[in-house]
Design an enzyme around this catalytic site. Sequence first.
Site, mmCIF file in Angstrom:
data_model
loop_
_atom_site.group_PDB
_atom_site.id
_atom_site.type_symbol
_atom_site.label_atom_id
_atom_site.label_comp_id
_atom_site.label_asym_id
_atom_site.label_seq_id
_atom_site.Cartn_x
_atom_site.Cartn_y
_atom_site.Cartn_z
ATOM 1 N N SER A 1 0.837 -1.199 0.000
ATOM 2 C CA SER A 1 0.000 0.000 0.000
ATOM 3 C C SER A 1 0.874 1.251 0.000
ATOM 4 C CB SER A 1 -0.924 0.009 1.225
ATOM 5 O OG SER A 1 -0.154 0.098 2.422
ATOM 6 N N LYS A 2 0.215 2.409 -0.033
ATOM 7 C CA LYS A 2 0.939 3.681 -0.113
ATOM 8 C C LYS A 2 1.870 3.892 1.068
ATOM 9 C CE LYS A 2 -2.617 6.063 -2.819
ATOM 10 N NZ LYS A 2 -3.602 7.170 -2.844
ATOM 11 N N ARG A 3 1.539 3.305 2.213
ATOM 12 C CA ARG A 3 2.394 3.511 3.387
ATOM 13 C C ARG A 3 3.760 2.869 3.226
ATOM 14 N NH1 ARG A 3 2.408 -0.792 7.114
ATOM 15 N NH2 ARG A 3 0.976 -2.497 6.593
#
Length: 591
Positions: free
Chosen positions: A347-349
């Site tokens: 994910s973006k994290r």
Amino acid sequence: FSGRSRPERTSRVTTGSARVVASPPHTHVTMSAFALGANALHGAAVAFGRSHANAVKSRVVGSSHRAIRRVALSPVRCAATETAEKLDIKVPPRDGKVRVRFAPSPTGNLHVGGARTALFNWLYARNLGGTFVLRVEDTDTARSTRESEDAMIRDLKWMGLDWDEGPDCGGPYGPYRQSEREAIYKQLADQLVADGYAYPCFCTDKELTMMKEEQEAKKLPPKYTGKWATASKEEVDAELAKGTPHTYRFRVPEGERVEIDDMIRGKVGWDTDTLGDFVLLRSNGLPVYNFCVAVDDATMGITHVLRAEEHLPNTLRQALVYDALKFPRPQFGHMSLILAPDRSKLSKRHGATSVGQFKDQGYLKQTMINYLSQLGWNDGTEQEIYETEELIKLFSTDRINKSPAVFDTAKLNWMNGQHIRLMPEDKQVEMIGAALVENGLAEDVNSEFTKKAVALCANGIELVQDATAEVRQILEYPLAENVADAKMAKIFEDDFGEIVDAIVAGHESGELAKAIEAGEFKAFVNATGKSLERKGKRLFMPFRVALTGRMQGPEVGDVLDLLVAQGAPASAVSLDARIEQLKAQSAAWAK
């Protein structure tokens, strides 16, 4: 729905044995338009549908064993129902050629997971001489945008993935946007009602919520248990006459088992008793994912569906739709997910996750192709670096792994460096030189300085922007700042002044310049070492510090050769300027 929409003009596309009459792309087909002829249809269809459904149900319940849906049916023409405008919908004939598709939803950027799906389908088609189709699944009107679609197409093209049919190039089985195929979905939903496989459902949201809560309280699986699955013709007609909003639900058969032979996972099966009657069309007329995907894949002649394993649960609903419409099922293959290093979903994290982000960060398209191909596939060897043409020749679905793949940015960086070094020198100069000029570290891409700078750093970088940082360090001369560095203290204390004196003398006599020009700087260093009785680290390290101001870096002779090259930027600390600084500080190092 109380009003009838004015019939729109339609266009007929005829290619081979496949013909689809569809509304023009600009036409927005509303639910009212979809409802044309609905009352007339239900007069005959609902009665027939209920009797057909009961007959099917009695056959299944009365059998001594569970029926198994396993064998794909032969492609046949769809029997369209009687509506105001009847489309001629046909399934393309199977001619032995592979047809695959990538079907993104334009609700954001192209994620690396989606890019890998596109790549595997593209490689499969190109390896077998098949057809690669791009289809846009934009029925999520609240989130889908044309800007996202355009961005995804740009990213796919940047990667070098081309398609044979799609929204931008057309093809024989379009339209290739789901938002332009709504009339097709409505007609086939009506056909399912007429054949007893579906029915209109007038349940309100409140009724459905209560139904779900009651099942949860009893710890039962969520299944539709409303009255409309068995409603009479009179009850249905009464709601239609009032214009009551309704969905279309698929009538799931009881006691059956649906199986597929997955290209990656082998035999996979589901019991239909675990599934309730599911929605095909929403009350606003928009199709639900599992319905329109099955319809699109069939009417576009898709023979193989390679997709992420998160779609595996959807296959039961889609298989039921295929079978009910007498459409041939494609061969399915469900690939494992791409995980982050911590084994969670990427994910973006975890940093960059979209193709556009990696492109902007300076990764090469051949790197992205190479790296994504390794996320869940290998050719059975230890090879890691591939050109795209190699991958096309080697790719096969029997080498796709079931285990999740881990996205490793360090591995991606290493691979990008390898592909930079595989590039022809002129391509390296063009790409890295442009970055140097953009950052004020070179005056011209074709200058002598730029060519030497690229050659100096290309073998040590992983990203193009790494070259700008490396060249900037080479052009700087931080000796004054590093004098106080404790690591350099031993160098300064070991008669550093005599090395400085030798360098200054060589520069003033012209010997140093001649050595640099002839590529014999090392000989100049060795001659100095002989006269001063120095060798090894006692000789080379003080030379490096004196001429670069640092203890690490490229070969000192290469650095000096770059500094005197034609086209060096004004920001570079020249050899003359470095000698002047050495002279100014020589008293501090004198014995």
